[in-house]
Every structure is written in C-alpha cells, then in structure tokens.
Design a protein around this motif. Structure first.
Motif, short mmCIF file in Angstrom:
data_model
loop_
_atom_site.label_atom_id
_atom_site.label_comp_id
_atom_site.label_asym_id
_atom_site.label_seq_id
_atom_site.Cartn_x
_atom_site.Cartn_y
_atom_site.Cartn_z
N GLY A 1 4.53 5.35 4.79
CA GLY A 1 4.34 4.88 6.10
C GLY A 1 5.09 3.59 6.17
N MET A 2 5.11 2.79 5.04
CA MET A 2 6.10 1.56 5.30
C MET A 2 7.54 1.97 5.07
SD MET A 2 3.71 -0.88 3.19
CE MET A 2 4.31 -2.39 3.75
N VAL A 3 7.92 2.68 3.87
CA VAL A 3 9.25 3.30 3.49
C VAL A 3 9.25 4.93 3.53
CG1 VAL A 3 10.75 3.27 1.52
CG2 VAL A 3 9.12 1.29 2.04
N LYS A 4 10.39 5.41 3.89
CA LYS A 4 10.74 6.58 4.20
C LYS A 4 10.35 7.50 2.90
CE LYS A 4 13.99 9.43 6.53
NZ LYS A 4 15.46 9.42 7.04
N GLU A 5 9.87 8.48 2.85
CA GLU A 5 9.29 9.31 1.56
C GLU A 5 10.33 9.59 0.63
OE1 GLU A 5 7.13 13.48 0.58
OE2 GLU A 5 7.55 13.37 2.66
N ASN A 6 11.45 10.09 1.17
CA ASN A 6 12.63 10.18 -0.01
C ASN A 6 13.14 9.01 -0.67
OD1 ASN A 6 14.03 9.42 2.36
ND2 ASN A 6 16.10 10.13 1.58
N ILE A 7 12.89 7.75 0.16
CA ILE A 7 13.48 6.51 -0.60
C ILE A 7 12.30 6.33 -1.63
CG2 ILE A 7 13.48 4.15 -0.42
CD1 ILE A 7 14.59 4.58 2.45
#
Length: 204
Positions: free
Chosen positions: A109-115
């Motif tokens: 929710g803070m960072v994109k999932e693939n990252i």
C-alpha cells in the motif's frame, strides 16, 4: 470755436478710455474663469488617477495573495510527500531478524507490489540464521517544493549501519530515484531505481 473743439476731443478721449478699461476687466474675468476651470479639470483628473492607481494596487495585492496561497499549498503537499517517503524507506530498510520478512507486508500500500517483489528477490526470501540488523540513521529527500503534479520525481539519500553477529558494523550510503504518485488522498511509490552503495568523498 477752438475751445469747443478741445472740449469735444477730451470727451471723446474719456469715452475711448472707458471702453478700453471695461474691455480689460472683461478679459481679466475670462482669464480667471479659464484658470479656475483648468484647476477643476486637473483636480478631477487627479482624483480619477488616484482611483485607477488604488484599483491597480488592490489587483496586485490580490494576485500576490493568490500566489502566496498556492505556494503554501504546494509546500504543505511537499512536506506530506517527504514524510511519506521517509516512512516508506524506514519500513523497507530498517530491519533485523524479527521483521526481516514482515516489513514487506507492512510496506504494502506504500510501495507498488512488483517493486516489493524485486527488493525481496534481491535480498533473499529466507531469514539469515545469524543475528543481524540494518539500522537507518538518516534519510534525506530532494524534491521540488512547488511541484503540484500527481507524480513527483524525488531523490532519496539513505544512510544506515549494518551489523552482523560478531562484527562492529559498517556504514552504508545508498542513493535512490523514485516516483511518488498521489491517489485518493494517499501516496504510492510507483517506481524505484537504486544507484547502489556510494562512498562520499569529502573535500575542503
């Protein structure tokens, strides 16, 4: 006869003098009226100029107030983004044996999932058996303070100390470039580029 002629000449001269005097008085009155009229016109013009200048000042004050308000909004938004970025990077890079894996869950929710998946893949999914700790010491964020775009480009300079069991620990300096997107009142890191560990060279 000569006597009557002189009397007539004197009378005629007096009449002419009277007419000339009366004409001079009339001219003076006309000049005085013209001067008064010009003074009144100048006063009216001066009043009009004052009203115009007053209006221009008000417009300038209004424009300055709007610019100040917009700058304040952008600055407040920038502060909000910086706070979010620091929180996200602390979550990802401040860890030990206990929260090595759970931090990725917290960062959802803070960072994109693939990252998150890429970071987890580079660091390893399994928790090391020896005791270790990465302690974040400082985070500096560089963004444009007046940026009002939904996607903000930022540089993040992170310093931390990595300790392993039996070692004194080593200082780490890392540089990242990220994109932060604003969505429905919250932020999300949509892109992260790591420039690796760097060793600053101090010159004085």
């Amino acid at each position: 006869m000569k006597h009557y002629f002189l009397i007539g000449a004197l009378i005629l001269t007096n009449i002419i003098f009277i007419f000339l005097y009366a004409g001079e008085l009339t001219m003076q009155d006309n000049n005085q009226e013209e001067t008064t009229s010009n003074a009144d016109a100048k006063e009216v013009t001066s009043d009009q100029d004052f009203q115009v200048n007053k209006s221009e000042v008000k417009q300038q004050e209004s424009s300055n107030a709007e610019e100040t308000t917009e700058y304040a909004k952008a600055t407040n938004a920038a502060q909000g983004k910086i706070k979010f970025i620091k929180e996200a990077f602390t979550t990802l890079f401040d860890y030990n044996n206990e929260d090595y894996k759970s931090r990725f869950k917290v960062a959802e929710g803070m960072v994109k999932e693939n990252i998150l998946q890429n970071i987890q893949g580079m660091m390893g999914a399994d928790v090391p058996k020896i005791k270790f700790e990465n302690d974040v010491k400082g985070i500096k964020v560089y963004i444009t303070p007046t940026s009002t775009e939904k996607v903000t480009d930022a540089l993040v300079y992170l310093t931390s100390t990595y300790k392993m069991e039996g070692s004194d620990g080593s200082k780490r300096n890392q540089l990242f470039r990220i994109d932060v997107e604003q969505k429905e009142g919250s932020y999300l890191i949509t892109n992260l580029e790591s420039y690796g560990f760097i060793n600053p060279i101090s010159q004085s």
